[in-house]
Design a protein around this motif. Structure first.
Motif, PDB file in Angstrom:
ATOM      1  N   GLU A 218     -34.103  -1.694  14.531  1.00  0.00           N
ATOM      2  CA  GLU A 218     -35.177  -2.555  15.041  1.00  0.00           C
ATOM      3  C   GLU A 218     -34.629  -3.719  15.869  1.00  0.00           C
ATOM      4  N   ASN A 219     -33.340  -4.035  15.709  1.00  0.00           N
ATOM      5  CA  ASN A 219     -32.733  -5.127  16.482  1.00  0.00           C
ATOM      6  C   ASN A 219     -31.752  -4.614  17.538  1.00  0.00           C
ATOM      7  N   ALA A 220     -31.885  -3.318  17.885  1.00  0.00           N
ATOM      8  CA  ALA A 220     -30.977  -2.724  18.878  1.00  0.00           C
ATOM      9  C   ALA A 220     -31.270  -3.297  20.265  1.00  0.00           C
ATOM     10  N   LYS A 221     -30.208  -3.528  21.030  1.00  0.00           N
ATOM     11  CA  LYS A 221     -30.361  -4.163  22.338  1.00  0.00           C
ATOM     12  C   LYS A 221     -29.946  -3.249  23.497  1.00  0.00           C
ATOM     13  N   ARG A 222     -28.990  -2.382  23.260  1.00  0.00           N
ATOM     14  CA  ARG A 222     -28.455  -1.593  24.372  1.00  0.00           C
ATOM     15  C   ARG A 222     -27.885  -0.289  23.835  1.00  0.00           C
ATOM     16  N   PHE A 223     -28.014   0.799  24.609  1.00  0.00           N
ATOM     17  CA  PHE A 223     -27.595   2.115  24.139  1.00  0.00           C
ATOM     18  C   PHE A 223     -26.628   2.783  25.109  1.00  0.00           C
ATOM     19  N   ALA A 224     -25.811   3.671  24.550  1.00  0.00           N
ATOM     20  CA  ALA A 224     -25.013   4.599  25.352  1.00  0.00           C
ATOM     21  C   ALA A 224     -24.889   5.884  24.548  1.00  0.00           C
TER      22      ALA A 224
ATOM     23  N   VAL B 258     -31.717   1.102  30.986  1.00  0.00           N
ATOM     24  CA  VAL B 258     -30.911   2.251  31.395  1.00  0.00           C
ATOM     25  C   VAL B 258     -30.023   2.627  30.228  1.00  0.00           C
ATOM     26  N   ILE B 259     -29.856   3.911  29.986  1.00  0.00           N
ATOM     27  CA  ILE B 259     -28.918   4.350  28.950  1.00  0.00           C
ATOM     28  C   ILE B 259     -27.729   5.008  29.629  1.00  0.00           C
ATOM     29  N   GLN B 260     -26.526   4.490  29.333  1.00  0.00           N
ATOM     30  CA  GLN B 260     -25.311   5.066  29.892  1.00  0.00           C
ATOM     31  C   GLN B 260     -25.004   6.367  29.153  1.00  0.00           C
TER      32      GLN B 260
END
Length: 753
Positions: free
Chosen positions: A40-46, A127-129
């Motif tokens: 729930e506190n995720a900020k950025r994904f790859a 954007v997801i890397q």
């Protein structure tokens, strides 16, 4: 596909090309919220998608409790100060950054993406890397499910960024494989300068890359004969389509039934060339002339040796060509399989005559995901921080016996979960280390020493009840403290059982790593400082005693005073709630005091720092010596923290003109070490402390306490004079060192000319 209520997460398995570390031997079943922690506190994904496994990376902000101390506002009420604690304690929420890495089967990618979509709140990610061969295959699915644009990243760039990151931030990341050792993993201490090195990535083919700096690397060679060759030829020879089944067949085979050896050609060793009779002269050489059928196991073993030896020789030649002695191996061909690591290691050693080292990585399976994440987070400059592995939320490296089939293996040398916490300040080497590359913090390697390992694991198990009791007592107003403490007990107990079976799970096992794991588990369940009230009480008592101790010391002659100061320093060190022999005494006799401790000595917090350390510091100040007093950045057992030391120093300065003027003139400086452990790693110290040591030209280092001077740094070699002192508060350790309980370590060392 529908969400099954629990999530099956792969631990090992085969992969297609273009991704590292895939494997698929078995899966474990976990509740989704135990896998996608703090989503729930995720900020950025790859994401790194291989042929059978997906590795997901995300950054989150983690709220956790911290114990804060601050001076009371007395507002003229000095008369009351003797009757109250020296400071007040409050538990506050603090936000820190954490990196999460998760590995799971591609079979579950749709359910996984649905779960992420349903639980994302206010993510900064637009954007997801993505990297790996599957980034193209699953691009549309990811964009549809997460409504994020997929930005594909170069596989090799991501691998190298990930490799640099783990080598810099995880002290026991790299290991050598020694087949006849128990255990077979031998971890390397972090080299302060990781560049240059050779990275050999074995996917379907082989890529060999020379890495020179953080951003400069060069593809220097490769081969079309790699993991895909083993898989393809193996399938043709054995009719076995699964990669891990091929490796299992190879582990049971006898290659000499298929390969022509030197002794088959020459009747024994080739003396002139110095070749052993057991060396392979020709891979599959016997198959051309023999009439019998060869077993699948023997053919798989011969094929594995042929390809591994070829890769090893190629890597060795490139290492020699570029004058490099460290070669890191990765790719889905490795994945911690012992037969593969053993063959590559042998090949490198043989062709380099031992001058080049084959190294493997604990987190090899996550390099691509880490690199992709770092590419997407460049604006935040994650490399300016230091990071530390969170043992409470990470899985451990597991051994894989070649005798076991895929379905029987617990794991295959790869991780399923990895968490890393961003540290508040960058960590660097102590500038005074004599030889940073050879520095080893820990005195005893419990991975190697089975007797010591058994003792210390039992010791930590037996101490668990006391830690739980102390944790609950530290939060008397909390309605769920007992419940959280019980969860802590279970988690730490499970970690200890894992370490009994797999002592190398988190790198080299040491007393320090056992203590650090315990602290991580306590923090996991919001017990930031279980000894805060003990320290508060001890500090209050010790401050009231301080003027009398100083008067007694000042009345002594010079020689008597030096002896009394050292005795006081050691007596203060007796007060260690982490040592069972001491905690038993303190629990049974609360009146046990400073003079009793001095009498215990054979000819920590408040009493240690105030009645032991500060009189010693004061004596140095009287001589005109500048003093840097470094304390823990965060709490560990009842060791004083930097924030507590500031308040204590302020109170002492109010009573003592020597300390008062030294603080005012900055001849006494209080700084933090960057550590939150009872032990001390001199290769990971606060950057500010290191700068101050260099700026002030420090020429004496005093290391005090059993954790800092015995469990760690007992053999540390420095470029200046050093004094290591402690009281041995553990009967087993005292006997090991040839002494008795409460024996003294007083080790003064002068560097060799």
């Amino acid at each position: 596909m529908s969400w099954p209520g629990t999530f099956k997460m792969a631990e090992c398995g085969a992969s297609g090309s273009g991704s590292s570390g895939d494997s698929l031997d078995k899966s474990i079943t976990l509740p989704p919220d135990e896998i996608f922690r703090n989503l729930e506190n995720a900020k950025r994904f790859a994401i790194d998608i291989g042929g059978s496994l997906t590795k997901l990376a995300y950054y989150s902000t983690v709220q956790h409790k911290v114990a804060k101390v601050r001076s009371f506002d007395h507002s003229g009420k000095d008369t009351e100060r003797d009757h109250e604690p020296p400071y007040e304690i409050s538990v506050q929420e603090e936000i820190t950054a954490r990196l999460h890495f998760i590995k799971f089967e591609n079979t579950y990618i749709e359910a996984c993406l649905d779960f992420i979509k349903d639980h994302l709140v206010n993510t900064e990610t637009k954007v997801i890397q993505a990297t790996g061969g599957g980034a193209y295959k699953f691009k549309d699915l990811i964009e549809e499910k997460l409504r994020l644009k997929v930005d594909k990243e170069d596989v090799m760039t991501c691998l190298i960024k990930g490799c640099n990151f783990v080598l810099k931030n995880i002290p026991h990341e790299a290991f050598v494989y020694q087949k006849d050792s128990d255990p077979e993993f031998r971890f390397q201490t972090n080299h302060p300068h990781i560049f240059p090195y050779l990275l050999v990535n074995i996917g379907s083919g082989v890529s060999i890359v020379k890495v020179e700096t953080e951003d400069r690397f060069e593809w220097v060679g490769g081969s079309s004969i790699g993991g895909g060759t083993f898989w393809g030829l193996g399938a043709l020879l054995t009719k076995t389509k699964k990669f891990d089944e091929l490796l299992h067949l190879a582990s049971r085979g006898q290659h000499s039934n298929v390969d022509m050896l030197v002794r088959d050609v020459y009747g024994g060793a080739h003396q002139t060339l110095g070749l052993s009779g057991n060396l392979i002269a020709s891979s599959f050489g016997k198959s051309a002339t023999a009439d019998q059928e060869f077993s699948k196991e023997d053919m798989a073993k011969s094929l594995l040796h042929m390809i591994s030896n070829d890769i090893g020789q190629l890597a060795c030649l490139h290492a020699r060509l570029h004058s490099l002695d460290r070669v890191y191996f990765g790719g889905f061909f490795i994945r911690g399989h012992p037969v593969t690591m053993r063959t590559i290691t042998y090949s490198i050693n043989f062709f380099s005559k031992g001058e080049v080292q084959a190294l493997f990585l604990r987190h090899e399976g996550y390099l691509g995901a880490i690199g992709a994440f770092l590419k997407g987070a460049e604006q935040d400059n994650p490399n300016q921080y230091s990071w530390g592995e969170n043992y409470a939320g990470s899985s451990g490296l597991m051994s894989t016996s070649p005798e076991l089939g895929p379905a029987q293996r617990a794991r295959s040398g790869t991780f399923d979960l990895l968490e890393m916490d961003r540290l508040e300040r960058p960590l660097v080497n102590l500038p005074l280390l004599l030889d940073p590359p050879s520095y080893v913090p820990d005195t005893v390697d419990l991975t190697d020493d089975a007797l010591a390992r058994k003792y210390w694991l039992t010791c930590f198990e037996e101490a668990l009840d006391g830690v739980v009791k102390r944790a609950v007592a530290s939060q008397p107003d909390s309605v769920d403290a007992a419940e959280r403490a019980e969860k802590f007990r279970q988690k730490y107990w499970n970690k200890l059982q894992t370490l009994r079976q797999q002592p190398f799970a988190y790198g080299t096992l040491t007393v320090r790593s056992l203590l650090d794991t315990r602290e991580h588990c306590l923090n996991e369940f919001n017990f930031p400082d279980p000894y805060s009230k003990v320290k508060q009480r001890e500090n209050g008592v010790a401050l009231r005693c301080f003027p009398g101790v100083v008067r007694s010391l000042d009345a002594l002659g010079w020689e008597e005073r030096q002896l009394a100061l050292v005795k006081g320093l050691l007596a203060g060190n007796v007060f260690d709630w982490g040592a069972k022999a001491v905690s038993d005494v303190l629990e049974s006799d609360p009146c046990f005091g400073f003079e009793e401790a001095k009498r215990k000595l054979q000819d920590n917090s408040g009493i240690d720092i105030i009645l032991g350390v500060f009189p010693f510091v004061r004596e140095l100040l009287l001589r005109g010596t500048e003093v840097i007093l470094a304390c823990n950045s965060g709490p560990a057992l009842n060791d004083v923290t930097h924030s507590e030391s500031l308040i204590v120093a302020e109170r002492i300065a109010g009573m003592d003109p020597v300390v008062h003027s030294a603080l005012r003139e900055e001849r006494l400086l209080l700084v933090q070490t960057g550590s939150s452990s009872p032990c001390l790693d001199l290769s990971r110290l606060d950057k500010g402390l290191a700068a101050l040591v260099r700026e002030r030209g420090a020429d004496l280092v005093v290391i005090e306490g059993m954790g800092r001077a015995v469990h760690t740094n007992y053999h540390a070699a420095l470029r200046c004079e050093s004094l290591k002192l402690a009281v041995i508060k553990n009967a087993w350790l005292a006997e090991r060192l040839g002494g008795r309980l409460f024996s003294v370590i007083f080790k003064y060392e002068v560097p060799a000319e």
